[in-house]
Design a protein around this motif. Structure first.
Motif, PDB file in Angstrom:
ATOM      1  N   LYS A 267       0.746  -1.331   0.148  1.00 54.24           N
ATOM      2  CA  LYS A 267       0.089  -0.029   0.011  1.00 54.24           C
ATOM      3  C   LYS A 267       0.804   1.230   0.050  1.00 54.24           C
ATOM      4  N   LYS A 268       2.032   1.332   0.800  1.00 57.33           N
ATOM      5  CA  LYS A 268       2.825   2.528   0.606  1.00 57.33           C
ATOM      6  C   LYS A 268       3.429   2.639  -0.455  1.00 57.33           C
ATOM      7  N   LYS A 269       3.693   1.644  -1.376  1.00 59.52           N
ATOM      8  CA  LYS A 269       4.463   1.976  -2.674  1.00 59.52           C
ATOM      9  C   LYS A 269       3.189   2.250  -3.649  1.00 59.52           C
ATOM     10  N   ASP A 270       1.983   2.227  -3.556  1.00 64.04           N
ATOM     11  CA  ASP A 270       1.059   2.846  -4.355  1.00 64.04           C
ATOM     12  C   ASP A 270       0.770   4.055  -4.022  1.00 64.04           C
ATOM     13  N   LYS A 271       1.151   4.681  -2.803  1.00 59.93           N
ATOM     14  CA  LYS A 271       1.018   6.233  -2.324  1.00 59.93           C
ATOM     15  C   LYS A 271       2.218   6.809  -3.089  1.00 59.93           C
ATOM     16  N   ASP A 272       3.302   6.190  -3.041  1.00 54.86           N
ATOM     17  CA  ASP A 272       4.680   6.887  -3.608  1.00 54.86           C
ATOM     18  C   ASP A 272       4.244   6.919  -5.235  1.00 54.86           C
ATOM     19  N   MET A 273       3.542   6.264  -5.678  1.00 57.22           N
ATOM     20  CA  MET A 273       3.294   6.097  -7.273  1.00 57.22           C
ATOM     21  C   MET A 273       2.224   7.403  -7.559  1.00 57.22           C
ATOM     22  N   VAL A 274       1.258   7.693  -6.666  1.00 61.61           N
ATOM     23  CA  VAL A 274       0.526   8.476  -6.972  1.00 61.61           C
ATOM     24  C   VAL A 274       1.272   9.836  -6.850  1.00 61.61           C
ATOM     25  N   LYS A 275       2.259  10.171  -6.012  1.00 65.68           N
ATOM     26  CA  LYS A 275       3.092  11.267  -5.749  1.00 65.68           C
ATOM     27  C   LYS A 275       3.910  11.500  -7.114  1.00 65.68           C
ATOM     28  N   MET A 276       4.360  10.336  -7.558  1.00 67.54           N
ATOM     29  CA  MET A 276       5.257  10.478  -8.631  1.00 67.54           C
ATOM     30  C   MET A 276       4.476  10.844  -9.987  1.00 67.54           C
ATOM     31  N   ARG A 277       3.156  10.210 -10.028  1.00 69.40           N
ATOM     32  CA  ARG A 277       2.311  10.616 -11.347  1.00 69.40           C
ATOM     33  C   ARG A 277       2.115  12.057 -11.558  1.00 69.40           C
ATOM     34  N   SER A 278       1.967  12.819 -10.228  1.00 70.81           N
ATOM     35  CA  SER A 278       1.155  14.220 -10.030  1.00 70.81           C
ATOM     36  C   SER A 278       2.488  14.987 -10.574  1.00 70.81           C
ATOM     37  N   ASN A 279       3.732  14.645 -10.465  1.00 69.28           N
ATOM     38  CA  ASN A 279       5.048  15.334 -10.619  1.00 69.28           C
ATOM     39  C   ASN A 279       5.703  15.111 -12.135  1.00 69.28           C
ATOM     40  N   THR A 280       5.202  13.915 -12.743  1.00 66.51           N
ATOM     41  CA  THR A 280       5.900  13.429 -13.985  1.00 66.51           C
ATOM     42  C   THR A 280       4.962  13.964 -15.047  1.00 66.51           C
ATOM     43  N   GLY A 281       3.900  13.873 -14.895  1.00 66.62           N
ATOM     44  CA  GLY A 281       2.575  14.052 -15.823  1.00 66.62           C
ATOM     45  C   GLY A 281       1.991  12.839 -16.141  1.00 66.62           C
ATOM     46  N   ASN A 282       0.623  12.880 -16.278  1.00 64.19           N
ATOM     47  CA  ASN A 282      -0.070  11.649 -16.456  1.00 64.19           C
ATOM     48  C   ASN A 282      -0.036  10.959 -17.992  1.00 64.19           C
ATOM     49  N   PHE A 283       0.138  12.008 -18.997  1.00 64.28           N
ATOM     50  CA  PHE A 283       0.526  10.907 -20.290  1.00 64.28           C
ATOM     51  C   PHE A 283       1.636  10.273 -20.096  1.00 64.28           C
ATOM     52  N   PHE A 284       2.887  10.777 -19.717  1.00 68.36           N
ATOM     53  CA  PHE A 284       4.131   9.932 -19.707  1.00 68.36           C
ATOM     54  C   PHE A 284       4.068   8.776 -18.749  1.00 68.36           C
ATOM     55  N   MET A 285       3.262   8.893 -17.704  1.00 69.58           N
ATOM     56  CA  MET A 285       3.109   8.082 -16.639  1.00 69.58           C
ATOM     57  C   MET A 285       2.307   6.897 -17.247  1.00 69.58           C
ATOM     58  N   GLY A 286       1.468   7.259 -18.169  1.00 70.03           N
ATOM     59  CA  GLY A 286       0.585   5.904 -18.684  1.00 70.03           C
ATOM     60  C   GLY A 286       1.445   5.536 -19.815  1.00 70.03           C
ATOM     61  N   VAL A 287       2.433   6.015 -20.566  1.00 70.71           N
ATOM     62  CA  VAL A 287       3.340   5.453 -21.395  1.00 70.71           C
ATOM     63  C   VAL A 287       4.257   4.742 -20.558  1.00 70.71           C
ATOM     64  N   LEU A 288       4.783   4.995 -19.544  1.00 74.91           N
ATOM     65  CA  LEU A 288       5.941   4.026 -18.707  1.00 74.91           C
ATOM     66  C   LEU A 288       5.169   3.045 -18.046  1.00 74.91           C
ATOM     67  N   LEU A 289       4.015   3.251 -17.450  1.00 77.16           N
ATOM     68  CA  LEU A 289       3.376   1.877 -16.933  1.00 77.16           C
ATOM     69  C   LEU A 289       3.070   1.014 -17.793  1.00 77.16           C
ATOM     70  N   SER A 290       2.396   1.405 -19.021  1.00 73.95           N
ATOM     71  CA  SER A 290       2.056   0.532 -19.763  1.00 73.95           C
ATOM     72  C   SER A 290       3.353  -0.182 -20.444  1.00 73.95           C
ATOM     73  N   GLY A 291       4.530   0.709 -20.574  1.00 71.91           N
ATOM     74  CA  GLY A 291       5.532  -0.117 -21.183  1.00 71.91           C
ATOM     75  C   GLY A 291       6.096  -1.129 -20.376  1.00 71.91           C
ATOM     76  N   LEU A 292       6.026  -1.036 -19.012  1.00 70.76           N
ATOM     77  CA  LEU A 292       6.685  -1.913 -17.941  1.00 70.76           C
ATOM     78  C   LEU A 292       5.903  -3.208 -17.856  1.00 70.76           C
ATOM     79  N   ASN A 293       4.627  -3.095 -18.564  1.00 71.33           N
ATOM     80  CA  ASN A 293       3.741  -4.368 -18.688  1.00 71.33           C
ATOM     81  C   ASN A 293       3.858  -5.129 -19.572  1.00 71.33           C
ATOM     82  N   PHE A 294       4.506  -6.165 -19.370  1.00 68.44           N
ATOM     83  CA  PHE A 294       5.224  -6.908 -20.580  1.00 68.44           C
ATOM     84  C   PHE A 294       4.355  -8.146 -20.839  1.00 68.44           C
ATOM     85  N   PHE A 295       3.077  -8.233 -20.215  1.00 62.96           N
ATOM     86  CA  PHE A 295       2.034  -9.294 -20.677  1.00 62.96           C
ATOM     87  C   PHE A 295       1.426  -9.261 -22.016  1.00 62.96           C
ATOM     88  N   PRO A 296       0.980  -8.027 -22.532  1.00 62.68           N
ATOM     89  CA  PRO A 296       0.527  -7.967 -23.652  1.00 62.68           C
ATOM     90  C   PRO A 296       1.262  -8.564 -24.853  1.00 62.68           C
TER      91      PRO A 296
END
Length: 213
Positions: free
Chosen positions: A101-130
């Protein structure tokens, strides 16, 4: 029909694969709740852009190995090991879900600082299942005539995949708040669901290899 089928197939398999609560769609929902739908849509667009490239790479790779039965057999054997390891991993990680749960909170803070579009690109790129998922689907559907490695079919299929994924993101963004209390069960057990799916894939692949020998 030749133009409708690839879009429908791509949309359907992408929609089903993305519908289960996961990092991308749950993050899109959280962005919507905390920062509004507009920012969440930017996140969804960023994630969908990566889905486009993942699907195209997967289909291109599937086209190559589809003409090589020896490569398909080797990948199936490797896939059994990978999916078996993933099964063990997810079933064990599910027991440690509360510690993240603590890690999820850190990701919310990172998202607001980095930008939602690029965070979407980053998290989607880290998802290797597709990529392995769409490789497996395209090869399997080829045998039943629902997929073709032709020029009109592949781009339309990829467009359907992107549309399916984006639709799920949009549904989470719009309706998550209404059904938020009902997602707790899925979030607590999502790793069990994924582990069961990977275990089933490993078992089916093993039985198919043993049957062909």
């Amino acid at each position: 029909m030749d133009f409708i089928l690839p879009v429908i197939v791509g949309f359907a398999i992408s929609f089903v694969a993305t519908l289960l609560p996961g990092l991308l769609n749950m993050t899109a929902a959280k962005v919507s709740l905390k920062e509004g739908r507009k920012n969440a849509m930017f996140f969804a667009v960023g994630a969908a852009v990566v889905v486009f490239f993942q699907a195209y790479i997967a289909v291109s790779f599937a086209k190559f190995i589809n003409s090589r039965p020896d490569v398909i057999e080797m990948l199936e054997e490797v896939g059994i090991c990978i999916f078996a390891l993933l099964t063990v991993y997810f079933l064990l990680v599910a027991k440690k879900k509360k510690k993240k749960k603590k890690k999820d909170k850190d990701m919310v803070k990172m998202r607001s600082n980095t930008g939602n579009f690029f965070m979407g690109v980053l998290l989607s790129g880290l998802n290797f299942f597709p990529i392995p998922y769409y490789v497996f689907i395209s090869i399997s559907f080829t045998a039943y005539g629902f997929f073709k490695f032709t020029n009109p079919f592949v781009p339309l299929f990829v467009m359907g995949v992107v549309a399916g994924a984006f639709t799920v993101f949009y549904l989470y963004i719009v309706f998550f708040k209404k059904f938020e209390h009902k997602t707790d069960f899925f979030m607590r057990n999502v790793n069990y669901f994924i582990g069961s799916i990977t275990g089933l894939i490993a078992l089916v692949t093993l039985l198919r290899i043993l049957q062909n020998r």
